[in-house]
Design a protein around this motif. Structure first.
Motif, PDB file in Angstrom:
ATOM      1  N   ALA A  37       0.829  -1.205   0.000  1.00 24.90           N
ATOM      2  CA  ALA A  37       0.000   0.000   0.000  1.00 24.90           C
ATOM      3  C   ALA A  37       0.870   1.263   0.000  1.00 24.90           C
ATOM      4  CB  ALA A  37      -0.944  -0.009   1.198  1.00 24.90           C
ATOM      5  N   LEU A  38       1.965   1.255   0.748  1.00 29.45           N
ATOM      6  CA  LEU A  38       2.875   2.402   0.741  1.00 29.45           C
ATOM      7  C   LEU A  38       3.414   2.633  -0.667  1.00 29.45           C
ATOM      8  CD1 LEU A  38       4.960   1.840   4.000  1.00 29.45           C
ATOM      9  CD2 LEU A  38       3.233   3.615   3.605  1.00 29.45           C
ATOM     10  N   GLY A  39       3.844   1.557  -1.310  1.00 29.75           N
ATOM     11  CA  GLY A  39       4.377   1.667  -2.661  1.00 29.75           C
ATOM     12  C   GLY A  39       3.348   2.173  -3.650  1.00 29.75           C
ATOM     13  N   GLU A  40       2.119   1.685  -3.539  1.00 30.65           N
ATOM     14  CA  GLU A  40       1.051   2.099  -4.449  1.00 30.65           C
ATOM     15  C   GLU A  40       0.711   3.577  -4.298  1.00 30.65           C
ATOM     16  OE1 GLU A  40      -2.106  -0.608  -3.502  1.00 30.65           O
ATOM     17  OE2 GLU A  40      -1.268  -2.203  -4.770  1.00 30.65           O
ATOM     18  N   ARG A  41       0.965   4.113  -3.117  1.00 32.34           N
ATOM     19  CA  ARG A  41       0.662   5.518  -2.854  1.00 32.34           C
ATOM     20  C   ARG A  41       1.888   6.413  -2.977  1.00 32.34           C
ATOM     21  NH1 ARG A  41      -2.408   2.039  -1.171  1.00 32.34           N
ATOM     22  NH2 ARG A  41      -4.629   2.302  -1.077  1.00 32.34           N
ATOM     23  N   GLY A  42       3.012   5.830  -3.424  1.00 31.71           N
ATOM     24  CA  GLY A  42       4.201   6.623  -3.706  1.00 31.71           C
ATOM     25  C   GLY A  42       5.004   7.070  -2.503  1.00 31.71           C
ATOM     26  N   VAL A  43       4.790   6.453  -1.354  1.00 32.15           N
ATOM     27  CA  VAL A  43       5.594   6.798  -0.175  1.00 32.15           C
ATOM     28  C   VAL A  43       6.955   6.137  -0.354  1.00 32.15           C
ATOM     29  CG1 VAL A  43       5.797   6.653   2.334  1.00 32.15           C
ATOM     30  CG2 VAL A  43       3.537   6.978   1.280  1.00 32.15           C
ATOM     31  N   PRO A  44       8.027   6.936  -0.401  1.00 33.45           N
ATOM     32  CA  PRO A  44       9.356   6.386  -0.691  1.00 33.45           C
ATOM     33  C   PRO A  44       9.963   5.631   0.491  1.00 33.45           C
ATOM     34  CG  PRO A  44       9.520   8.741  -0.299  1.00 33.45           C
ATOM     35  CD  PRO A  44       8.055   8.387  -0.237  1.00 33.45           C
ATOM     36  N   VAL A  45       9.922   4.325   0.424  1.00 28.28           N
ATOM     37  CA  VAL A  45      10.473   3.469   1.477  1.00 28.28           C
ATOM     38  C   VAL A  45      11.754   2.827   0.950  1.00 28.28           C
ATOM     39  CG1 VAL A  45      10.072   1.375   2.842  1.00 28.28           C
ATOM     40  CG2 VAL A  45       8.215   3.022   2.495  1.00 28.28           C
ATOM     41  N   SER A  46      12.855   3.089   1.630  1.00 26.10           N
ATOM     42  CA  SER A  46      14.135   2.523   1.197  1.00 26.10           C
ATOM     43  C   SER A  46      14.516   1.283   2.003  1.00 26.10           C
ATOM     44  CB  SER A  46      15.245   3.572   1.295  1.00 26.10           C
ATOM     45  OG  SER A  46      15.358   4.037   2.626  1.00 26.10           O
ATOM     46  N   ASP A  47      13.871   1.091   3.151  1.00 24.17           N
ATOM     47  CA  ASP A  47      14.176  -0.049   4.015  1.00 24.17           C
ATOM     48  C   ASP A  47      12.875  -0.577   4.612  1.00 24.17           C
ATOM     49  OD1 ASP A  47      14.845  -1.663   6.302  1.00 24.17           O
ATOM     50  OD2 ASP A  47      16.802  -0.689   6.421  1.00 24.17           O
ATOM     51  N   ASP A  48      12.430  -1.717   4.113  1.00 18.97           N
ATOM     52  CA  ASP A  48      11.154  -2.279   4.561  1.00 18.97           C
ATOM     53  C   ASP A  48      11.122  -2.518   6.069  1.00 18.97           C
ATOM     54  OD1 ASP A  48      10.391  -2.249   1.915  1.00 18.97           O
ATOM     55  OD2 ASP A  48      10.382  -4.436   1.679  1.00 18.97           O
TER      56      ASP A  48
END
Length: 109
Positions: A37-48
């Protein structure tokens, strides 16, 4: 505070990919749905792993009587490069995935 609650509701209604935890759903499945969901909404996560830890810290803060403003500050401090929208989206999705009791009630229709 109201902005966060409104944003959380918007995130909640936009959570097509983040279904309610089902009976028997593993923590790993919930975590994966949150990250997706974070990825689909464009929240930049570099470390899961750090994103999952921050989501749990956010809920821990709220579970221990913290305010939504304090939760937003926690997220912003941990992710200084995120925009306000990213912070609010992350917070809303974290609440939806891990501590829904802190989401505002849905408006009556």
């Amino acid at each position: 505070m109201r902005r966060f609650l409104c944003a959380a509701l918007i995130a909640l209604t936009a959570c097509v990919g983040l279904a309610a935890p089902a009976v028997g759903q593993t923590q790993e499945q919930i975590d994966q749905a949150f990250l997706t969901a974070l990825g689909e909404r464009g929240v930049p996560v570099s470390d899961d792993a750090k994103a999952l830890e921050l989501a749990h810290q956010t809920c821990d803060l709220l579970n221990n009587g913290g305010t939504t403003d304090a939760a937003l500050q926690l997220i912003q401090k941990a992710q200084k490069k995120w925009s306000r929208d990213d912070v609010v989206t992350f917070g809303g999705l974290a609440l939806y995935a891990y501590c829904r009791e802190h989401l505002p009630p849905a408006p009556a229709q």
